[in-house]
Write a protein that holds these residues in place. Structure first.
Motif, PDB file in Angstrom:
ATOM      1  N   SER A 131       0.848  -1.191   0.000  1.00 28.28           N
ATOM      2  CA  SER A 131       0.000   0.000   0.000  1.00 28.28           C
ATOM      3  C   SER A 131       0.878   1.233   0.000  1.00 28.28           C
ATOM      4  O   SER A 131       2.055   1.186   0.340  1.00 28.28           O
ATOM      5  CB  SER A 131      -0.929   0.016   1.220  1.00 28.28           C
ATOM      6  OG  SER A 131      -0.179   0.047   2.407  1.00 28.28           O
ATOM      7  N   SER A 132       0.284   2.352  -0.400  1.00 29.23           N
ATOM      8  CA  SER A 132       1.019   3.609  -0.430  1.00 29.23           C
ATOM      9  C   SER A 132       1.178   4.131   0.985  1.00 29.23           C
ATOM     10  O   SER A 132       0.619   3.596   1.943  1.00 29.23           O
ATOM     11  CB  SER A 132       0.247   4.632  -1.285  1.00 29.23           C
ATOM     12  OG  SER A 132      -0.963   4.992  -0.638  1.00 29.23           O
ATOM     13  N   THR A 133       1.922   5.225   1.122  1.00 25.53           N
ATOM     14  CA  THR A 133       2.137   5.787   2.461  1.00 25.53           C
ATOM     15  C   THR A 133       0.847   6.345   3.044  1.00 25.53           C
ATOM     16  O   THR A 133       0.752   6.559   4.244  1.00 25.53           O
ATOM     17  CB  THR A 133       3.198   6.912   2.415  1.00 25.53           C
ATOM     18  OG1 THR A 133       2.806   7.882   1.437  1.00 25.53           O
ATOM     19  CG2 THR A 133       4.551   6.353   2.055  1.00 25.53           C
ATOM     20  N   HIS A 134      -0.168   6.566   2.202  1.00 21.60           N
ATOM     21  CA  HIS A 134      -1.456   7.051   2.685  1.00 21.60           C
ATOM     22  C   HIS A 134      -2.428   5.898   2.919  1.00 21.60           C
ATOM     23  O   HIS A 134      -3.617   6.124   3.164  1.00 21.60           O
ATOM     24  CB  HIS A 134      -2.057   8.046   1.691  1.00 21.60           C
ATOM     25  CG  HIS A 134      -1.236   9.295   1.527  1.00 21.60           C
ATOM     26  ND1 HIS A 134      -0.937  10.133   2.577  1.00 21.60           N
ATOM     27  CD2 HIS A 134      -0.638   9.844   0.438  1.00 21.60           C
ATOM     28  CE1 HIS A 134      -0.202  11.156   2.143  1.00 21.60           C
ATOM     29  NE2 HIS A 134       0.004  10.993   0.848  1.00 21.60           N
ATOM     30  N   GLY A 135      -1.938   4.661   2.832  1.00 16.70           N
ATOM     31  CA  GLY A 135      -2.775   3.510   3.131  1.00 16.70           C
ATOM     32  C   GLY A 135      -3.680   3.078   2.003  1.00 16.70           C
ATOM     33  O   GLY A 135      -4.554   2.231   2.196  1.00 16.70           O
ATOM     34  N   LYS A 136      -3.528   3.639   0.820  1.00 14.93           N
ATOM     35  CA  LYS A 136      -4.371   3.276  -0.312  1.00 14.93           C
ATOM     36  C   LYS A 136      -3.731   2.141  -1.108  1.00 14.93           C
ATOM     37  O   LYS A 136      -2.523   1.968  -1.107  1.00 14.93           O
ATOM     38  CB  LYS A 136      -4.579   4.496  -1.227  1.00 14.93           C
ATOM     39  CG  LYS A 136      -5.300   5.660  -0.559  1.00 14.93           C
ATOM     40  CD  LYS A 136      -5.428   6.828  -1.521  1.00 14.93           C
ATOM     41  CE  LYS A 136      -6.137   8.009  -0.866  1.00 14.93           C
ATOM     42  NZ  LYS A 136      -6.222   9.180  -1.769  1.00 14.93           N
ATOM     43  N   SER A 137      -4.581   1.373  -1.805  1.00 13.07           N
ATOM     44  CA  SER A 137      -4.069   0.305  -2.665  1.00 13.07           C
ATOM     45  C   SER A 137      -3.232   0.896  -3.788  1.00 13.07           C
ATOM     46  O   SER A 137      -3.487   2.011  -4.257  1.00 13.07           O
ATOM     47  CB  SER A 137      -5.235  -0.488  -3.253  1.00 13.07           C
ATOM     48  OG  SER A 137      -5.919  -1.184  -2.241  1.00 13.07           O
ATOM     49  N   LYS A 138      -2.243   0.113  -4.233  1.00 15.73           N
ATOM     50  CA  LYS A 138      -1.379   0.540  -5.331  1.00 15.73           C
ATOM     51  C   LYS A 138      -1.805  -0.163  -6.620  1.00 15.73           C
ATOM     52  O   LYS A 138      -2.042  -1.366  -6.626  1.00 15.73           O
ATOM     53  CB  LYS A 138       0.088   0.217  -5.025  1.00 15.73           C
ATOM     54  CG  LYS A 138       0.652   0.980  -3.845  1.00 15.73           C
ATOM     55  CD  LYS A 138       2.168   0.881  -3.767  1.00 15.73           C
ATOM     56  CE  LYS A 138       2.625  -0.502  -3.398  1.00 15.73           C
ATOM     57  NZ  LYS A 138       4.101  -0.533  -3.144  1.00 15.73           N
ATOM     58  N   PHE A 139      -1.888   0.605  -7.690  1.00 10.90           N
ATOM     59  CA  PHE A 139      -2.209   0.067  -9.007  1.00 10.90           C
ATOM     60  C   PHE A 139      -1.032   0.415  -9.924  1.00 10.90           C
ATOM     61  O   PHE A 139      -0.835   1.575 -10.270  1.00 10.90           O
ATOM     62  CB  PHE A 139      -3.508   0.654  -9.539  1.00 10.90           C
ATOM     63  CG  PHE A 139      -4.704   0.305  -8.697  1.00 10.90           C
ATOM     64  CD1 PHE A 139      -5.391  -0.886  -8.895  1.00 10.90           C
ATOM     65  CD2 PHE A 139      -5.126   1.151  -7.679  1.00 10.90           C
ATOM     66  CE1 PHE A 139      -6.484  -1.218  -8.108  1.00 10.90           C
ATOM     67  CE2 PHE A 139      -6.221   0.831  -6.887  1.00 10.90           C
ATOM     68  CZ  PHE A 139      -6.900  -0.360  -7.105  1.00 10.90           C
ATOM     69  N   LEU A 140      -0.264  -0.602 -10.293  1.00  8.40           N
ATOM     70  CA  LEU A 140       1.000  -0.366 -10.986  1.00  8.40           C
ATOM     71  C   LEU A 140       0.903  -0.760 -12.454  1.00  8.40           C
ATOM     72  O   LEU A 140       0.353  -1.818 -12.786  1.00  8.40           O
ATOM     73  CB  LEU A 140       2.115  -1.154 -10.295  1.00  8.40           C
ATOM     74  CG  LEU A 140       2.358  -0.678  -8.865  1.00  8.40           C
ATOM     75  CD1 LEU A 140       2.942  -1.775  -8.011  1.00  8.40           C
ATOM     76  CD2 LEU A 140       3.267   0.539  -8.857  1.00  8.40           C
ATOM     77  N   PRO A 141       1.435   0.077 -13.351  1.00  7.17           N
ATOM     78  CA  PRO A 141       1.349  -0.232 -14.784  1.00  7.17           C
ATOM     79  C   PRO A 141       2.185  -1.452 -15.142  1.00  7.17           C
ATOM     80  O   PRO A 141       3.313  -1.613 -14.676  1.00  7.17           O
ATOM     81  CB  PRO A 141       1.903   1.044 -15.445  1.00  7.17           C
ATOM     82  CG  PRO A 141       2.779   1.678 -14.402  1.00  7.17           C
ATOM     83  CD  PRO A 141       2.157   1.343 -13.086  1.00  7.17           C
ATOM     84  N   ILE A 142       1.619  -2.323 -15.994  1.00  6.07           N
ATOM     85  CA  ILE A 142       2.331  -3.500 -16.504  1.00  6.07           C
ATOM     86  C   ILE A 142       2.208  -3.470 -18.024  1.00  6.07           C
ATOM     87  O   ILE A 142       1.164  -3.808 -18.581  1.00  6.07           O
ATOM     88  CB  ILE A 142       1.757  -4.812 -15.943  1.00  6.07           C
ATOM     89  CG1 ILE A 142       1.724  -4.785 -14.416  1.00  6.07           C
ATOM     90  CG2 ILE A 142       2.565  -6.011 -16.444  1.00  6.07           C
ATOM     91  CD1 ILE A 142       1.038  -6.001 -13.794  1.00  6.07           C
ATOM     92  N   SER A 143       3.264  -3.036 -18.681  1.00  6.61           N
ATOM     93  CA  SER A 143       3.231  -2.909 -20.142  1.00  6.61           C
ATOM     94  C   SER A 143       3.416  -4.265 -20.805  1.00  6.61           C
ATOM     95  O   SER A 143       3.851  -5.239 -20.182  1.00  6.61           O
ATOM     96  CB  SER A 143       4.332  -1.949 -20.606  1.00  6.61           C
ATOM     97  OG  SER A 143       5.608  -2.525 -20.371  1.00  6.61           O
ATOM     98  N   GLU A 144       3.097  -4.332 -22.102  1.00 11.62           N
ATOM     99  CA  GLU A 144       3.311  -5.566 -22.861  1.00 11.62           C
ATOM    100  C   GLU A 144       4.797  -5.934 -22.876  1.00 11.62           C
ATOM    101  O   GLU A 144       5.155  -7.105 -22.859  1.00 11.62           O
ATOM    102  CB  GLU A 144       2.780  -5.406 -24.282  1.00 11.62           C
ATOM    103  CG  GLU A 144       1.267  -5.377 -24.377  1.00 11.62           C
ATOM    104  CD  GLU A 144       0.625  -6.680 -23.912  1.00 11.62           C
ATOM    105  OE1 GLU A 144       1.125  -7.765 -24.281  1.00 11.62           O
ATOM    106  OE2 GLU A 144      -0.377  -6.617 -23.172  1.00 11.62           O
TER     107      GLU A 144
END
Length: 353
Positions: free
Chosen positions: A63-76
């Motif tokens: 999670s981020s420092t603000h406690g939110k979920s992380k959504f990370l880019p995954i390119s081809e």
């Protein structure tokens, strides 16, 4: 590749000609500093961190420092690099073991369901789930479980069904997060007893199983238990260090030495900052070729998916420089500082053990 993106123009990618230029131009970032770009990319914008449209975003377990979920880019491009890194890991084992019989049986995967949640123009998933849908065609006939079992959401139920369905199959390898291996072994023994078989070890059910491809947690505490459950001492546990941010970072190389072999040629560029300096915005960044053995570092990654000098939040140290061997020491969020000296969760685990 990204010099004409918004991020690339902001930090002068077009003028970067050396590592020194890169370190001087591009600041260290974390999820919170990249999230404004990522949120716009999730809405379908191009040309922000990388020029191309990113379809897949991995919902990371961190999670981020603000406690939110992380959504990370995954390119081809990252997906292709991850596939090759996974092949590196398995092929290194096959060469070391001279295992020409491996493909005569099946590999069993213990992964989350390969679900893709549509969110506007993009898909939200997990990195393991995404990679399970991108297996090479030639390997699919050798890979279990079947699609309808993969889709089972309840993990305890999924492992029970796997154990009952494949009890009489020639399973030769299992891949997944290390902590699930003991559970599947328990389920297999339970399924055998329900059928009236008096198996005391998994070896009596799957006699050709002798390799586990794991990761996600420290493998060391699990090995004695796994060998006991399996009923053989020649079990090989192939450990790996990976993250949604770039894929596979390091893997076992069967030398018997501490740590894992770095994988610096599969789409991720590595830098490091000394642990005691990681909160200093002017801390010296150290490339892979300049690290020191035994020193605790915070790892930074630059990826083909658009993260640049990105602080993952992991603490690592090098056990060897020829070749570069690394061990995971802990997470920044898992440190205690009761005596003004950082104590990592690995050290805490060892003290408790």
């Amino acid at each position: 590749h990204s010099e004409k993106t918004e991020f690339g123009r902001r930090y002068g990618f077009g003028q970067i000609r050396s590592y020194e230029d890169f370190a001087a131009s591009v600041p260290v970032g974390d999820y919170d500093s990249f999230s404004p770009y990522i949120e716009r990319m999730r809405a379908g914008e191009r040309g922000l961190l990388v020029p191309e449209f990113i379809l897949h975003f991995g919902n990371s377990s961190g999670s981020s420092t603000h406690g939110k979920s992380k959504f990370l880019p995954i390119s081809e491009t990252q997906i292709k690099h991850q596939s090759r890194a996974g092949a590196d890991m398995l092929l290194r084992y096959l060469v070391w073991q001279n295992d020409s019989e491996f493909t005569r049986g099946y590999t069993l995967g213990l992964f989350p369901p390969p679900t893709m949640k549509r969110e506007g123009p993009v898909l939200i998933t997990s990195n393991p789930a995404l990679m399970s849908t991108r297996m090479p065609i030639f390997s699919k006939p050798l890979y279990l479980p079947d699609e309808h079992i993969k889709l089972i959401q309840n993990y305890d139920e999924k492992l029970r069904v796997i154990a009952e369905t494949y009890l009489d199959w020639d399973v030769r390898a299992i891949t997944g997060t290390t902590c699930w291996f003991t559970i599947i072994f328990e389920k297999v023994l339970e399924a055998a007893r329900r059928r009236g078989r008096r198996a005391k070890t998994v070896r009596e059910i799957w006699p050709n199983l002798r390799v586990l491809l794991g990761g996600g947690v420290s493998a060391e505490p699990y090995l004695p238990i796994l060998k006991s459950q399996l009923g053989r001492e020649d079990l090989t546990l192939i450990d790996s260090y990976n993250a949604t941010e770039g894929g596979l970072y390091a893997t076992s190389d069967f030398t018997g030495s501490r740590g894992m072999l770095m994988v610096p040629h599969r789409g991720t560029f590595f830098e490091f900052v000394r642990l005691e300096e990681h909160e200093d915005p002017h801390a010296k960044r150290v490339p892979l070729w300049a690290v020191e053995p035994g020193q605790s570092y915070v790892i930074l990654v630059t990826t083909v998916s658009g993260l640049y000098a990105y602080k993952v939040g992991d603490i690592v140290r090098f056990t060897s420089l020829s070749p570069h061997r690394i061990e995971f020491v802990g997470r920044l969020s898992g440190c205690l500082s009761v005596t003004q000296e950082l104590t990592t969760h690995v050290e805490i685990e060892r003290a408790v053990a």
